[in-house]
Scaffold this motif. Structure first.
Motif, PDB file in Angstrom:
ATOM      1  N   LEU A  44      21.539 -70.705  88.739  1.00  0.00           N
ATOM      2  CA  LEU A  44      21.136 -72.015  89.262  1.00  0.00           C
ATOM      3  C   LEU A  44      20.666 -71.942  90.713  1.00  0.00           C
ATOM      4  O   LEU A  44      19.873 -72.764  91.150  1.00  0.00           O
ATOM      5  N   LEU A  45      21.154 -70.967  91.443  1.00  0.00           N
ATOM      6  CA  LEU A  45      20.746 -70.780  92.839  1.00  0.00           C
ATOM      7  C   LEU A  45      19.481 -69.932  92.955  1.00  0.00           C
ATOM      8  O   LEU A  45      19.160 -69.435  94.030  1.00  0.00           O
ATOM      9  N   GLY A  46      18.781 -69.770  91.867  1.00  0.00           N
ATOM     10  CA  GLY A  46      17.510 -69.049  91.913  1.00  0.00           C
ATOM     11  C   GLY A  46      17.603 -67.620  91.452  1.00  0.00           C
ATOM     12  O   GLY A  46      16.725 -66.819  91.751  1.00  0.00           O
ATOM     13  N   GLY A  47      18.658 -67.273  90.749  1.00  0.00           N
ATOM     14  CA  GLY A  47      18.784 -65.909  90.250  1.00  0.00           C
ATOM     15  C   GLY A  47      19.159 -64.908  91.323  1.00  0.00           C
ATOM     16  O   GLY A  47      18.742 -63.761  91.266  1.00  0.00           O
ATOM     17  N   LEU A  80      23.683 -78.262  95.315  1.00  0.00           N
ATOM     18  CA  LEU A  80      22.254 -78.111  95.053  1.00  0.00           C
ATOM     19  C   LEU A  80      21.428 -79.224  95.686  1.00  0.00           C
ATOM     20  O   LEU A  80      20.333 -78.984  96.196  1.00  0.00           O
ATOM     21  N   SER A  81      21.959 -80.444  95.693  1.00  0.00           N
ATOM     22  CA  SER A  81      21.221 -81.537  96.318  1.00  0.00           C
ATOM     23  C   SER A  81      21.178 -81.375  97.834  1.00  0.00           C
ATOM     24  O   SER A  81      20.175 -81.720  98.461  1.00  0.00           O
ATOM     25  N   GLY A  86      17.895 -80.077 102.533  1.00  0.00           N
ATOM     26  CA  GLY A  86      17.733 -79.248 103.722  1.00  0.00           C
ATOM     27  C   GLY A  86      16.431 -78.481 103.748  1.00  0.00           C
ATOM     28  O   GLY A  86      15.973 -78.042 104.796  1.00  0.00           O
ATOM     29  N   ALA A  87      15.821 -78.295 102.587  1.00  0.00           N
ATOM     30  CA  ALA A  87      14.579 -77.510 102.516  1.00  0.00           C
ATOM     31  C   ALA A  87      13.372 -78.295 102.939  1.00  0.00           C
ATOM     32  O   ALA A  87      13.268 -79.403 103.164  1.00  0.00           O
TER      33      ALA A  87
END
Length: 87
Positions: A44-47, A80-81, A86-87
Motif C-alpha cells: 500500500l505504501l508503493g511496494g 495514507l491520507s 503532505g505531497a
C-alpha cells in the motif's frame, strides 16, 4: 538433421509476478477494525522494500504495530491520507 535448441531473447520471457493479496485488492472495502500485516502495508505504501519499511518505522513515519505485528485499517487510512495531503 541437427539437434538445435531454440534461443529466445530475454524480453520475450515474461517475468512471473505474484498477484496482489486479496486484502490489498479489497482495501477500500475493508472495515476500519480489520487488521493488515507488514507485507500488505508495504504494498500500500508503493511496494517499498523491507529495509525501507523498517527505516521509516524507526524514523517514526510509520506507526508501530500492535502486539500481533499488525495495523488497523483505520490507522493505515489515516497515515495514507496524511501522506497524500503532505505531497
Amino acid at each position: 538433421m541437427t539437434n538445435q535448441t531454440e534461443v529466445r531473447p530475454k524480453a520475450a520471457i515474461s517475468p512471473k509476478t505474484k498477484p496482489l493479496p486479496l486484502v490489498v485488492a479489497q482495501f477500500h472495502n475493508l472495515p476500519d477494525e480489520a487488521r493488515i500485516n507488514s507485507r500488505c502495508l508495504r504494498i500500500l505504501l508503493g511496494g517499498i522494500g523491507t529495509t525501507t519499511f523498517f527505516r521509516r518505522r524507526k524514523a517514526g513515519l510509520i506507526p508501530d504495530p500492535d502486539k500481533f505485528n499488525t495495523w488497523s485499517v483505520a490507522q493505515v487510512r489515516a497515515m495514507l491520507s496524511s501522506i497524500k495531503e503532505g505531497a
